[in-house]
Design a protein around this motif. Sequence first.
Motif, PDB file in Angstrom:
ATOM      1  N   PHE A 156      17.661  43.258  16.606  1.00  0.00           N
ATOM      2  CA  PHE A 156      16.306  43.807  16.579  1.00  0.00           C
ATOM      3  C   PHE A 156      15.422  43.136  17.633  1.00  0.00           C
ATOM      4  O   PHE A 156      14.591  43.795  18.258  1.00  0.00           O
ATOM      5  CB  PHE A 156      15.689  43.620  15.192  1.00  0.00           C
ATOM      6  CG  PHE A 156      16.170  44.605  14.166  1.00  0.00           C
ATOM      7  CD1 PHE A 156      17.174  45.518  14.472  1.00  0.00           C
ATOM      8  CD2 PHE A 156      15.636  44.630  12.893  1.00  0.00           C
ATOM      9  CE1 PHE A 156      17.624  46.426  13.533  1.00  0.00           C
ATOM     10  CE2 PHE A 156      16.073  45.535  11.941  1.00  0.00           C
ATOM     11  CZ  PHE A 156      17.074  46.438  12.265  1.00  0.00           C
ATOM     12  N   VAL A 157      15.621  41.836  17.832  1.00  0.00           N
ATOM     13  CA  VAL A 157      14.824  41.132  18.835  1.00  0.00           C
ATOM     14  C   VAL A 157      15.187  41.627  20.238  1.00  0.00           C
ATOM     15  O   VAL A 157      14.301  41.865  21.075  1.00  0.00           O
ATOM     16  CB  VAL A 157      15.038  39.611  18.733  1.00  0.00           C
ATOM     17  CG1 VAL A 157      14.333  38.886  19.876  1.00  0.00           C
ATOM     18  CG2 VAL A 157      14.520  39.093  17.396  1.00  0.00           C
ATOM     19  N   GLY A 158      16.489  41.798  20.492  1.00  0.00           N
ATOM     20  CA  GLY A 158      16.918  42.320  21.786  1.00  0.00           C
ATOM     21  C   GLY A 158      16.362  43.709  22.048  1.00  0.00           C
ATOM     22  O   GLY A 158      15.882  44.003  23.153  1.00  0.00           O
ATOM     23  N   ALA A 159      16.416  44.575  21.030  1.00  0.00           N
ATOM     24  CA  ALA A 159      15.853  45.918  21.172  1.00  0.00           C
ATOM     25  C   ALA A 159      14.352  45.862  21.408  1.00  0.00           C
ATOM     26  O   ALA A 159      13.798  46.645  22.198  1.00  0.00           O
ATOM     27  CB  ALA A 159      16.163  46.744  19.926  1.00  0.00           C
ATOM     28  N   SER A 160      13.681  44.924  20.756  1.00  0.00           N
ATOM     29  CA  SER A 160      12.227  44.785  20.933  1.00  0.00           C
ATOM     30  C   SER A 160      11.883  44.392  22.361  1.00  0.00           C
ATOM     31  O   SER A 160      10.912  44.894  22.936  1.00  0.00           O
ATOM     32  CB  SER A 160      11.685  43.734  19.955  1.00  0.00           C
ATOM     33  OG  SER A 160      11.957  44.090  18.625  1.00  0.00           O
ATOM     34  N   VAL A 161      12.670  43.502  22.942  1.00  0.00           N
ATOM     35  CA  VAL A 161      12.432  43.088  24.334  1.00  0.00           C
ATOM     36  C   VAL A 161      12.611  44.276  25.270  1.00  0.00           C
ATOM     37  O   VAL A 161      11.809  44.483  26.199  1.00  0.00           O
ATOM     38  CB  VAL A 161      13.379  41.932  24.716  1.00  0.00           C
ATOM     39  CG1 VAL A 161      13.291  41.640  26.209  1.00  0.00           C
ATOM     40  CG2 VAL A 161      13.057  40.679  23.913  1.00  0.00           C
ATOM     41  N   ILE A 162      13.651  45.071  25.032  1.00  0.00           N
ATOM     42  CA  ILE A 162      13.896  46.255  25.865  1.00  0.00           C
ATOM     43  C   ILE A 162      12.707  47.211  25.808  1.00  0.00           C
ATOM     44  O   ILE A 162      12.192  47.674  26.843  1.00  0.00           O
ATOM     45  CB  ILE A 162      15.183  46.962  25.427  1.00  0.00           C
ATOM     46  CG1 ILE A 162      16.413  46.093  25.722  1.00  0.00           C
ATOM     47  CG2 ILE A 162      15.319  48.328  26.108  1.00  0.00           C
ATOM     48  CD1 ILE A 162      17.698  46.608  25.106  1.00  0.00           C
ATOM     49  N   TRP A 163      12.249  47.502  24.589  1.00  0.00           N
ATOM     50  CA  TRP A 163      11.168  48.474  24.433  1.00  0.00           C
ATOM     51  C   TRP A 163       9.810  47.903  24.845  1.00  0.00           C
ATOM     52  O   TRP A 163       8.915  48.652  25.225  1.00  0.00           O
ATOM     53  CB  TRP A 163      11.137  48.998  23.007  1.00  0.00           C
ATOM     54  CG  TRP A 163      12.185  50.039  22.791  1.00  0.00           C
ATOM     55  CD1 TRP A 163      13.470  49.848  22.395  1.00  0.00           C
ATOM     56  CD2 TRP A 163      12.048  51.441  23.024  1.00  0.00           C
ATOM     57  NE1 TRP A 163      14.147  51.037  22.354  1.00  0.00           N
ATOM     58  CE2 TRP A 163      13.300  52.044  22.722  1.00  0.00           C
ATOM     59  CE3 TRP A 163      10.995  52.259  23.432  1.00  0.00           C
ATOM     60  CZ2 TRP A 163      13.512  53.413  22.832  1.00  0.00           C
ATOM     61  CZ3 TRP A 163      11.209  53.630  23.533  1.00  0.00           C
ATOM     62  CH2 TRP A 163      12.456  54.186  23.242  1.00  0.00           C
ATOM     63  N   LYS A 164       9.675  46.583  24.765  1.00  0.00           N
ATOM     64  CA  LYS A 164       8.434  45.987  25.258  1.00  0.00           C
ATOM     65  C   LYS A 164       8.311  46.201  26.766  1.00  0.00           C
ATOM     66  O   LYS A 164       7.210  46.379  27.300  1.00  0.00           O
ATOM     67  CB  LYS A 164       8.407  44.501  24.920  1.00  0.00           C
ATOM     68  CG  LYS A 164       7.005  43.911  24.890  1.00  0.00           C
ATOM     69  CD  LYS A 164       6.974  42.534  24.270  1.00  0.00           C
ATOM     70  CE  LYS A 164       5.550  42.026  24.161  1.00  0.00           C
ATOM     71  NZ  LYS A 164       5.502  40.670  23.547  1.00  0.00           N
ATOM     72  N   LEU A 165       9.453  46.180  27.453  1.00  0.00           N
ATOM     73  CA  LEU A 165       9.448  46.485  28.882  1.00  0.00           C
ATOM     74  C   LEU A 165       9.144  47.966  29.123  1.00  0.00           C
ATOM     75  O   LEU A 165       8.476  48.314  30.102  1.00  0.00           O
ATOM     76  CB  LEU A 165      10.793  46.113  29.501  1.00  0.00           C
ATOM     77  CG  LEU A 165      11.102  44.608  29.580  1.00  0.00           C
ATOM     78  CD1 LEU A 165      12.532  44.378  30.032  1.00  0.00           C
ATOM     79  CD2 LEU A 165      10.126  43.914  30.531  1.00  0.00           C
ATOM     80  N   VAL A 166       9.637  48.833  28.249  1.00  0.00           N
ATOM     81  CA  VAL A 166       9.334  50.268  28.370  1.00  0.00           C
ATOM     82  C   VAL A 166       7.830  50.500  28.256  1.00  0.00           C
ATOM     83  O   VAL A 166       7.247  51.319  28.979  1.00  0.00           O
ATOM     84  CB  VAL A 166      10.088  51.067  27.292  1.00  0.00           C
ATOM     85  CG1 VAL A 166       9.620  52.522  27.272  1.00  0.00           C
ATOM     86  CG2 VAL A 166      11.590  50.993  27.514  1.00  0.00           C
ATOM     87  N   TYR A 167       7.170  49.750  27.339  1.00  0.00           N
ATOM     88  CA  TYR A 167       5.726  49.924  27.114  1.00  0.00           C
ATOM     89  C   TYR A 167       4.864  49.046  28.009  1.00  0.00           C
ATOM     90  O   TYR A 167       3.642  49.042  27.873  1.00  0.00           O
ATOM     91  CB  TYR A 167       5.388  49.595  25.654  1.00  0.00           C
ATOM     92  CG  TYR A 167       6.067  50.471  24.636  1.00  0.00           C
ATOM     93  CD1 TYR A 167       6.222  51.839  24.846  1.00  0.00           C
ATOM     94  CD2 TYR A 167       6.554  49.934  23.442  1.00  0.00           C
ATOM     95  CE1 TYR A 167       6.838  52.643  23.909  1.00  0.00           C
ATOM     96  CE2 TYR A 167       7.172  50.729  22.489  1.00  0.00           C
ATOM     97  CZ  TYR A 167       7.311  52.077  22.730  1.00  0.00           C
ATOM     98  OH  TYR A 167       7.918  52.872  21.792  1.00  0.00           O
ATOM     99  N   ASP A 168       5.489  48.297  28.915  1.00  0.00           N
ATOM    100  CA  ASP A 168       4.754  47.330  29.724  1.00  0.00           C
ATOM    101  C   ASP A 168       3.640  48.003  30.531  1.00  0.00           C
ATOM    102  O   ASP A 168       3.776  49.143  30.981  1.00  0.00           O
ATOM    103  CB  ASP A 168       5.713  46.612  30.674  1.00  0.00           C
ATOM    104  CG  ASP A 168       5.021  45.502  31.442  1.00  0.00           C
ATOM    105  OD1 ASP A 168       4.823  44.429  30.851  1.00  0.00           O
ATOM    106  OD2 ASP A 168       4.670  45.722  32.623  1.00  0.00           O
TER     107      ASP A 168
END
Length: 341
Positions: A156-168
């Motif tokens: 979940f943390v890895g997925a959160s990092v990925i999507w945080k970059l999507v929303y950057d």
Amino acid sequence: MTPALQGLLTIAIGVLGCVGYFYLSNQFLDKVLCPPRGPNAGRNINRANMIRPWLFLFPAIAALGLYLAYPVVETLRLSLTERVPGGGYQWVGLDNYAQMAAEPKFWEAMRNNMLWLIVVPAMSTAFGLLVAQLTDRIRWGNVAKSLIFMPMAISFVGASVIWKLVYDSRPEAEDQIGILNALYLFFGGTDPQTWLTIPFWNSFFLMIVLVWIQTGFAMVILSAALRGIPEETIEAAILDGANPFQIFFRIKVPQIKATILVVWTTITITVLKVFDIVFAMTNGQWETQVLANYMYDKLFRANDWGVGSASAMVIMLLVTPILIWNVRQVRNEGSPSLGGD
């Protein structure tokens, strides 16, 4: 000692310990406690056969008691007490629950959890069912299933990092590395948006991450259920002139209804305990607080063990009825991958 060597040593000790326990306990049972000889040999054999399953179950029961039952009892005790200066605890009864209920952040967390419960299980199950149906009809369906299931392998943390970059979001003068802002500006948007700070809608941006992960889980279970539908019922529907939509909604879905409910409730339990995504992406700010993150804030930031434990009990009370129903449903069906009646 390096962590890798330490891990290997731990695994070796655990495996050898289990083998040694089962061997020695069986030897003690057969040679000392219930020896199959003498005038009571028959009774001893029957008694040994009754005791032996419990010998195998004992390590699991002990582990459950130590790591599940004890923490629940201890959390309940902490929720009814308060730490006093100088050490020790003071009995306060339900005061921690009353204090928790008086905090706006708790009701924000409850409201957001209810919103997650409405959206995430429904969307994950619907997308999983849709993908399971469509990928069974195309030649490269197995490749598509593998790609859709892949997020399940990400934490979940890895997925959160990925999507945080999507929303950057970057200043307007700079190149946008967040794909959402890049698309927004490409299609005529004026200023880059900080998506995770927009109240109400930011919760949906967080939910997308969990839907992305859980769709693969739903797809695998529901695909197996769809494959278990008797071909005769589908062929009969085709002969009666049913179109693909009628076959799907009137023939297939009713037959896998129980499996859909099991998938739905399993995802619901995950949603009630959601923590990592909110913690990693917003930390509960901008009105995105959820119960698990609220509990973490109370326990480890405010050092308020009483209210933190009370919120943990609330999460457990919400999860337990769904978990019990889910287990019963799986037992009734024999397997979550089987269709209904």
